[in-house]
Design an enzyme around this catalytic site. Structure first.
Site, PDB file in Angstrom:
ATOM      1  N   ASP A 100       0.975  -1.141   0.060  1.00 38.71           N
ATOM      2  CA  ASP A 100       0.094   0.097  -0.012  1.00 38.71           C
ATOM      3  C   ASP A 100       0.781   1.310   0.014  1.00 38.71           C
ATOM      4  O   ASP A 100       0.553   2.362  -0.622  1.00 38.71           O
ATOM      5  CB  ASP A 100      -0.935  -0.023   1.254  1.00 38.71           C
ATOM      6  CG  ASP A 100      -2.140  -0.659   0.884  1.00 38.71           C
ATOM      7  OD1 ASP A 100      -2.367  -1.855  -0.102  1.00 38.71           O
ATOM      8  OD2 ASP A 100      -3.098  -0.502   1.589  1.00 38.71           O
TER       9      ASP A 100
ATOM     10  N   ASN B 252      -4.987  -2.446  -4.549  1.00 38.64           N
ATOM     11  CA  ASN B 252      -6.277  -2.607  -3.766  1.00 38.64           C
ATOM     12  C   ASN B 252      -6.030  -1.384  -2.578  1.00 38.64           C
ATOM     13  O   ASN B 252      -6.502  -1.843  -1.585  1.00 38.64           O
ATOM     14  CB  ASN B 252      -6.564  -3.771  -3.409  1.00 38.64           C
ATOM     15  CG  ASN B 252      -8.123  -4.111  -3.020  1.00 38.64           C
ATOM     16  OD1 ASN B 252      -8.771  -3.035  -3.218  1.00 38.64           O
ATOM     17  ND2 ASN B 252      -8.288  -5.048  -2.605  1.00 38.64           N
TER      18      ASN B 252
ATOM     19  N   ASP C 153     -11.101  -3.246  11.938  1.00 42.34           N
ATOM     20  CA  ASP C 153      -9.920  -4.120  11.277  1.00 42.34           C
ATOM     21  C   ASP C 153      -9.527  -5.026  12.335  1.00 42.34           C
ATOM     22  O   ASP C 153      -9.375  -6.247  12.385  1.00 42.34           O
ATOM     23  CB  ASP C 153      -8.730  -3.247  10.740  1.00 42.34           C
ATOM     24  CG  ASP C 153      -9.134  -2.478   9.610  1.00 42.34           C
ATOM     25  OD1 ASP C 153     -10.164  -3.021   8.961  1.00 42.34           O
ATOM     26  OD2 ASP C 153      -8.325  -1.538   9.139  1.00 42.34           O
TER      27      ASP C 153
ATOM     28  N   GLU D  57     -11.320  -5.146   1.456  1.00 46.51           N
ATOM     29  CA  GLU D  57     -10.485  -5.797   0.374  1.00 46.51           C
ATOM     30  C   GLU D  57     -11.284  -7.032  -0.091  1.00 46.51           C
ATOM     31  O   GLU D  57     -11.086  -7.411  -1.231  1.00 46.51           O
ATOM     32  CB  GLU D  57      -9.114  -6.378   0.980  1.00 46.51           C
ATOM     33  CG  GLU D  57      -8.131  -5.260   0.903  1.00 46.51           C
ATOM     34  CD  GLU D  57      -8.192  -4.138   2.401  1.00 46.51           C
ATOM     35  OE1 GLU D  57      -7.172  -3.589   2.715  1.00 46.51           O
ATOM     36  OE2 GLU D  57      -9.355  -4.267   3.020  1.00 46.51           O
TER      37      GLU D  57
ATOM     38  N   HIS E 290      -5.242  -9.332   3.495  1.00 47.64           N
ATOM     39  CA  HIS E 290      -4.161  -9.752   4.248  1.00 47.64           C
ATOM     40  C   HIS E 290      -4.556  -9.882   5.731  1.00 47.64           C
ATOM     41  O   HIS E 290      -3.998 -10.496   6.414  1.00 47.64           O
ATOM     42  CB  HIS E 290      -3.083  -8.155   4.506  1.00 47.64           C
ATOM     43  CG  HIS E 290      -3.847  -6.948   4.685  1.00 47.64           C
ATOM     44  ND1 HIS E 290      -3.615  -6.262   5.485  1.00 47.64           N
ATOM     45  CD2 HIS E 290      -5.051  -6.422   4.085  1.00 47.64           C
ATOM     46  CE1 HIS E 290      -4.217  -4.921   5.405  1.00 47.64           C
ATOM     47  NE2 HIS E 290      -5.279  -5.325   4.523  1.00 47.64           N
ATOM     48  N   ARG E 291      -5.590  -9.316   6.163  1.00 45.55           N
ATOM     49  CA  ARG E 291      -6.156  -9.524   7.530  1.00 45.55           C
ATOM     50  C   ARG E 291      -6.747 -10.680   7.606  1.00 45.55           C
ATOM     51  O   ARG E 291      -6.963 -11.278   8.805  1.00 45.55           O
ATOM     52  CB  ARG E 291      -6.842  -8.519   7.963  1.00 45.55           C
ATOM     53  CG  ARG E 291      -6.488  -6.885   7.794  1.00 45.55           C
ATOM     54  CD  ARG E 291      -6.957  -5.874   8.775  1.00 45.55           C
ATOM     55  NE  ARG E 291      -6.346  -4.646   8.732  1.00 45.55           N
ATOM     56  CZ  ARG E 291      -4.892  -4.374   9.138  1.00 45.55           C
ATOM     57  NH1 ARG E 291      -4.301  -5.352   9.705  1.00 45.55           N
ATOM     58  NH2 ARG E 291      -4.421  -3.174   9.212  1.00 45.55           N
TER      59      ARG E 291
ATOM     60  N   LYS F 253       0.464  -6.523   1.742  1.00 50.89           N
ATOM     61  CA  LYS F 253      -0.359  -5.022   1.602  1.00 50.89           C
ATOM     62  C   LYS F 253       0.153  -4.378   3.171  1.00 50.89           C
ATOM     63  O   LYS F 253       0.285  -3.028   2.987  1.00 50.89           O
ATOM     64  CB  LYS F 253      -1.733  -5.441   1.861  1.00 50.89           C
ATOM     65  CG  LYS F 253      -2.699  -4.340   1.677  1.00 50.89           C
ATOM     66  CD  LYS F 253      -4.258  -4.585   1.537  1.00 50.89           C
ATOM     67  CE  LYS F 253      -5.024  -3.533   1.600  1.00 50.89           C
ATOM     68  NZ  LYS F 253      -4.960  -2.657   0.270  1.00 50.89           N
TER      69      LYS F 253
END
Length: 443
Positions: A55, A98, A329, A357, A402-403, A428
C-alpha cells in the site's frame, strides 16, 4: 515456520506456545496519510519508521508519477520534498492496486490539482464504492467521470474550478471518504464546512486524520462527529521530521496470540511501537481482550498480553457480545479468537467489512466454518459458536485480503495444521508477518 510452501500456499504446523517481544511495522493508516501530507506541504519532510508494504509503495509510486521528489536517506529515513499544494505533473495515469488509503485521498486531492488524471486499481478496487466521495467533490466543482460502472472506480479527473462552502458526505459506508475530503480541502484555501450524514463509522480513523493534519499545521474544528470546519487560509507546512507509530491493527494478532497461548501456560507477548500514547483507535483492542479475560498491561509505547488467571484456569477465553464499529480491522482478530471462547460470540456493527479488500463478513464466516465453528451472519454482524474441538487440518482461503491471512494464522494455536493459501497477500501491510510469528512460536 513453514513445513512446506510455495508462492501459492504456506503450511503452518500447530503452534504449542508463543512468548516474546515483537517490534511492529509502521502503521499503514498513518504512513499513507503522512506521505500525502508531506507531498502537499511546503518544505521537506523527513519521515522515520515508514511502513514498507504494497500500500505504501502504491502511494510512493503515485507521488513520483505526479512529480513529487522523494528519496531514501541513511537508515530508515525517507525525505519528501513538498510540492506546496500543487502537483508538478498535470497529466498522469495512476494504478493504485487495492490500496484504499491511497485511492480515496488521492481522488480528492487530484480534484483540486487542475489536471487530467486516470485512477485505476485491481478488479476488487473497482468493486469498492466511491460514489459518495465523488458526489461530494462534484458539489464543490469537481469534474470527475466514471470509466466503468457509475459509483465505482476507475475514474477520470479533469481540470475544474473548485470552491469551498458547505459539503455533505455519508459517514456510514467508509470513513475514508471523510478522511479524503478533510485532507484535500485545505488546498482550496476557502472556509469549508463538512456535514456528515448518518452515523460515522470507524471514528478513530478520522481522529488519526485530524491529528496528522494538525502536525502539518492544518487545524480542523469539529462539533461531535457530524460537522467539521476547515478554516480559510489553511495550508500545509512541513513539521521537518516526523515519526510513524507502529501499526495497532497488526498488534492485535500478537496480543491475541499471547492471550490464547496463556490458556495453556504460554505467553505473554509484548508489542513495541504502540501503547498508551498512541493516536490509533485500534489500541482499544486491548480492552476487547480484557473483556475476554486476558491480562493486559500498557506502557507509553508498548502493550503486553497474556491470559488472566480465571481464563487460564478454565482453559477458555470469555465469550463476548459487543459493538466493534470503532475497531473494525482489529475485530477480525477477535472473530478468530472466538474459536477459543467458552460460548457464542457476537460481533456487531461491522457493516464496513462488506466493502473492504473482500466481503469480510462472508469470508470470515466461510473460513471459520471450515474450522468447525457454527457461524451465523447478518448485514452487519456475525455470531460465532466455537466448536468442541477445532478441525485439525484446514486450508484457509484468504481472498487477497491480508487481514484474513494474518488473523486465521492464530488458529494454529488450537492444535491445527493450517494451509494458508496465497500467503503473499500479507505484503499489503506486513510482508514479514509469518516470519515474525515464527520468531515467537514454540512447538
Amino acid at each position: 515456520m513453514s513445513e512446506g510452501g510455495s508462492l501459492d500456499y504456506l503450511d503452518l504446523a500447530p503452534i504449542r506456545t508463543v512468548c516474546g517481544t515483537v517490534k511492529l511495522p509502521g502503521s499503514k493508516s498513518i504512513s499513507n496519510r503522512i506521505l500525502l501530507l508531506s507531498a502537499l506541504a511546503q518544505g521537506d519532510t523527513r519521515i522515520r519508521d515508514l511502513l514498507d508494504s504494497d500500500d505504501t509503495r502504491r502511494m510512493l509510486d503515485a507521488l513520483r508519477t505526479l512529480g513529487v521528489v522523494w528519496e531514501r536517506e541513511q537508515g530508515d529515513v525517507l525525505r519528501v520534498r513538498g510540492a506546496a499544494g500543487a502537483f508538478p505533473v498535470r497529466q498522469a495515469e495512476l494504478f493504485l492496486g487495492n490500496a484504499g488509503t491511497a485511492f480515496r485521498p488521492l481522488t480528492a486531492a487530484l480534484a483540486f490539482a487542475g489536471g487530467d488524471y486516470h485512477l485505476s486499481g485491481v478488479p476488487r478496487m473497482h468493486e469498492r464504492p466511491i460514489g459518495d466521495l465523488v458526489d461530494a467533490l462534484r458539489s464543490l466543482g469537481a469534474n470527475i467521470d466514471y470509466l466503468g460502472k457509475a459509483g465505482y472506480p476507475p475514474l477520470a479527473i479533469h481540470p475544474a474550478t473548485m470552491h469551498g462552502g458547505k459539503v455533505s458526505i455519508r459517514g456510514d459506508v467508509s470513513s475514508q471518504f471523510l478522511t479524503a475530503l478533510l485532507i484535500a480541502l485545505p488546498l482550496c484555501a476557502e472556509r469549508t464546512e463538512i456535514n456528515v450524514e448518518g452515523e460515522l463509522i470507524s471514528k478513530p480513523y478520522v481522529d488519526i486524520t485530524v491529528n496528522t493534519m494538525r502536525r502539518f499545521g492544518a487545524e480542523v474544528a469539529r462539533e461531535g462527529w457530524s460537522r467539521f470546519v476547515i478554516p480559510a487560509g489553511c495550508r500545509y507546512l512541513s513539521p521537518g521530521e516526523i515519526y510513524i507509530e507502529g501499526d495497532a491493527s497488526s498488534a492485535s494478532y500478537f496480543l491475541a496470540a499471547g492471550a490464547i497461548s496463556g490458556l495453556t501456560g504460554g505467553g505473554p507477548v509484548r508489542v513495541e511501537g504502540v501503547g498508551r500514547a498512541s493516536i490509533q483507535g485500534d489500541v482499544r483492542f486491548a480492552e476487547a481482550l480484557e473483556m475476554m479475560g486476558a491480562r493486559v498491561t500498557l506502557g507509553e509505547n508498548w502493550i503486553e498480553a497474556g491470559a488472566g488467571d480465571a481464563a487460564a484456569g478454565r482453559g477458555k477465553l470469555k465469550a463476548f457480545d459487543a459493538d466493534f464499529n470503532h475497531i473494525p480491522d482489529a475485530a477480525m482478530t477477535l472473530a478468530v479468537a472466538a474459536l477459543f471462547a467458552d460460548g457464542p460470540c457476537w460481533l456487531r456493527n461491522i457493516g464496513s467489512w462488506r466493502v473492504k479488500e473482500t466481503d469480510r463478513i462472508a469470508a470470515m464466516a466461510t473460513e471459520l466454518r471450515k474450522l468447525g465453528a457454527q457461524v451465523e451472519e447478518g448485514p452487519d454482524w456475525l455470531r460465532i459458536t466455537p466448536p468442541p474441538q477445532i478441525t485439525p487440518h484446514v486450508a484457509i482461503d484468504t481472498y487477497d485480503d491480508h487481514r484474513v491471512a494474518m488473523s486465521f494464522a492464530l488458529a494454529a494455536l488450537g492444535g491445527v495444521a493450517l494451509r494458508i493459501n496465497d500467503p503473499g497477500c500479507v505484503a499489503k501491510t506486513f510482508p514479514e508477518y509469518f516470519d515474525v510469528l515464527a520468531g515467537i512460536s514454540g512447538r
